[in-house]
Design an enzyme around this catalytic site. Sequence first.
Site, PDB file in Angstrom:
ATOM      1  N   HIS A 191       0.824  -1.208   0.000  1.00 17.14           N
ATOM      2  CA  HIS A 191       0.000   0.000   0.000  1.00 17.14           C
ATOM      3  C   HIS A 191       0.861   1.261   0.000  1.00 17.14           C
ATOM      4  O   HIS A 191       0.595   2.224  -0.718  1.00 17.14           O
ATOM      5  CB  HIS A 191      -0.914   0.021   1.231  1.00 17.14           C
ATOM      6  CG  HIS A 191      -2.060  -0.928   1.142  1.00 17.14           C
ATOM      7  ND1 HIS A 191      -2.950  -0.918   0.090  1.00 17.14           N
ATOM      8  CD2 HIS A 191      -2.470  -1.927   1.961  1.00 17.14           C
ATOM      9  CE1 HIS A 191      -3.858  -1.861   0.268  1.00 17.14           C
ATOM     10  NE2 HIS A 191      -3.593  -2.485   1.393  1.00 17.14           N
ATOM     11  N   GLU A 433      -5.706 -13.406 -12.468  1.00 17.93           N
ATOM     12  CA  GLU A 433      -4.795 -13.290 -11.328  1.00 17.93           C
ATOM     13  C   GLU A 433      -4.629 -14.602 -10.591  1.00 17.93           C
ATOM     14  O   GLU A 433      -3.864 -14.698  -9.632  1.00 17.93           O
ATOM     15  CB  GLU A 433      -5.303 -12.205 -10.368  1.00 17.93           C
ATOM     16  CG  GLU A 433      -6.768 -12.299 -10.033  1.00 17.93           C
ATOM     17  CD  GLU A 433      -7.322 -11.019  -9.427  1.00 17.93           C
ATOM     18  OE1 GLU A 433      -6.562 -10.237  -8.837  1.00 17.93           O
ATOM     19  OE2 GLU A 433      -8.554 -10.805  -9.545  1.00 17.93           O
ATOM     20  N   ASP A 457      -1.373 -10.039  -7.761  1.00 13.40           N
ATOM     21  CA  ASP A 457      -1.857 -11.294  -7.194  1.00 13.40           C
ATOM     22  C   ASP A 457      -1.359 -12.501  -7.981  1.00 13.40           C
ATOM     23  O   ASP A 457      -1.075 -13.551  -7.400  1.00 13.40           O
ATOM     24  CB  ASP A 457      -3.385 -11.305  -7.147  1.00 13.40           C
ATOM     25  CG  ASP A 457      -3.919 -10.647  -5.877  1.00 13.40           C
ATOM     26  OD1 ASP A 457      -3.147 -10.530  -4.903  1.00 13.40           O
ATOM     27  OD2 ASP A 457      -5.084 -10.251  -5.851  1.00 13.40           O
ATOM     28  N   CYS A 504      -3.007  -4.702 -15.388  1.00 11.92           N
ATOM     29  CA  CYS A 504      -3.256  -3.620 -14.450  1.00 11.92           C
ATOM     30  C   CYS A 504      -2.480  -3.795 -13.149  1.00 11.92           C
ATOM     31  O   CYS A 504      -2.743  -3.110 -12.168  1.00 11.92           O
ATOM     32  CB  CYS A 504      -4.750  -3.478 -14.159  1.00 11.92           C
ATOM     33  SG  CYS A 504      -5.507  -4.948 -13.449  1.00 11.92           S
TER      34      CYS A 504
END
Length: 574
Positions: A191, A433, A457, A504
């Site tokens: 994050h 993913e 992921d 992405c």
Amino acid sequence: MTKTLKGIAASDGIGIARAYCLVAPDLSFQTKTIADSASEVKRLEQALQAATSDLTQIRDKTLANLGQDEAAVFEAHMAILADPDMVGQIKELITTKMINAEAALQTVTDQFITIFDGMTDNPYMQERSADVKDVTKRVLSHLLNRPLPDPALIDEPVIIVAHDLTPSETAQMNRQFVKGFLTDLGGRTSHSAIMSRTLEIPAVVGTENATQEITTGMSLIVDGLDGLALVTPTATELAQFKHQAQEFAQERATWQKLRRVPTVSQDGKHVVLAANVGTPDDSNGAVAAGAEAIGLFRTEFLYMNSDQLPSEDAQFVAYKKVVMAMHGKPVVIRTMDIGGDKPLTYLPLPKEMNPFLGYRAIRISLDRQEIFRTQLRALIRAANYGEIRIMFPMIATLDEFRAAKQIFNEEQQRLVASGVSVAKKIQLGMMVEIPAAAISADQFAKEVDFFSIGTNDLIQYTFAADRGNEHVSYLYQPYNPTLLRLIQHVITAAHKEGKSVAMCGEMAGDRLAAPLLLGMGLDEFSMSATSILRVRSQMKQLKTTDWAKIANQAIQHCQTNQEVKQLVERHLQA
């Protein structure tokens, strides 16, 4: 003497400033018998007043930077401090038991916390428990004269040093003063790393020991280009890095000239550079950065920034705002990706040993269909105002995709039957993913309108390594030939059916990965908006035909992540 710390280059740029250590102080204390209750009550009142003053400043800055909804959190904290019942009980305990203010405060607030925690049938009231804990900590810090670090109150140039940074901590920071991030934990997909790129703040993460080696006030250089931090640098080193910072600023200024230029390789291949965004307002930054589309709108932030499930109308307004801001450019909106590292306080989920492998994303949507259907109706309505493409996350099987598509069709038909105008064609795609989905891409490609590869992921699932765990961070290997084979298979399968493939994940904006992906035929690269112009500049210098050969060499002949990395670096330098 200069000390050099090594970490992971998470956000481009060079930051030079004094350290600001975002580390919580020790707020432990002993219960004491007092002689003068009146003076102790006065000490409590002064601490309450000081805490209220802190919260007022934080509330005002949050209101200016983030808006009313986020500022409301701190207004609630101020209301707790002004609660006559709670404050009265604390004062009474000081007077009747003749104990110090710290002990009285802790005793009373613990009682309130226990009451709120026990309200298991009311998630909203349970959440007030965390508010009381935060308020107690702030008042204690003033009673003990051990200041809390408050990023919202920073008013001079600093480099934030922390064990890790939460999105809420990062959101409070003023870009005018925060010149860099330096953390013990994290990787390029953490994050703090993603937020630093969004805010265009240089960052080095995963140093392991920054908070142990650095104290507030120390002179620091954060090199987000090479993943280094220099502690107490010499005058010569300061001059050297200031020069590098100026050169990087000039390079960024050159990139700005590419804002309205299509992304075309040296040999004329056009690819789409899109932006990943988390809020409707982020779309303005995407447009300013020259994005040709929104490749990922993370709708979970609509859920996470609320104390209840967002209504259909609230979601419709948010989706419409994003679409209209893009002026006809495609907007790929991912349905709710809650669970794993994104829980909701008001939507209790089962306790799981492996939440990343458990009840999350499309699995929740298909199970809690009332939530899913509400979101789909809002998306279908918003598609009247621009090109919305809907993407389902965490698809593992064809049955899941078919079930999601069936629910979409049902809601679209119901809206039509009720007289609501709907777009003629809304593309439905899926995130790739999960390795099983990547392997079965040839089957999925016959039924989806598009793929978007979520490498954050996909990498962690391929190598069975939690991307947030520093102990296995070495397994975050975006150049590993095994991963590249999976990606190549997805692209080939999609193109065989005439379908497009986007990416992405953070890999899409990676300086070494982008040339390989161009050579492999990726159609769309979606990334943090701040990376778009750098990647566009790089693409102009690459020949697709050359990188197709290099990508094939990496997949067929390289055996390790490092071998691929060295191969790409060698050809970029040639």
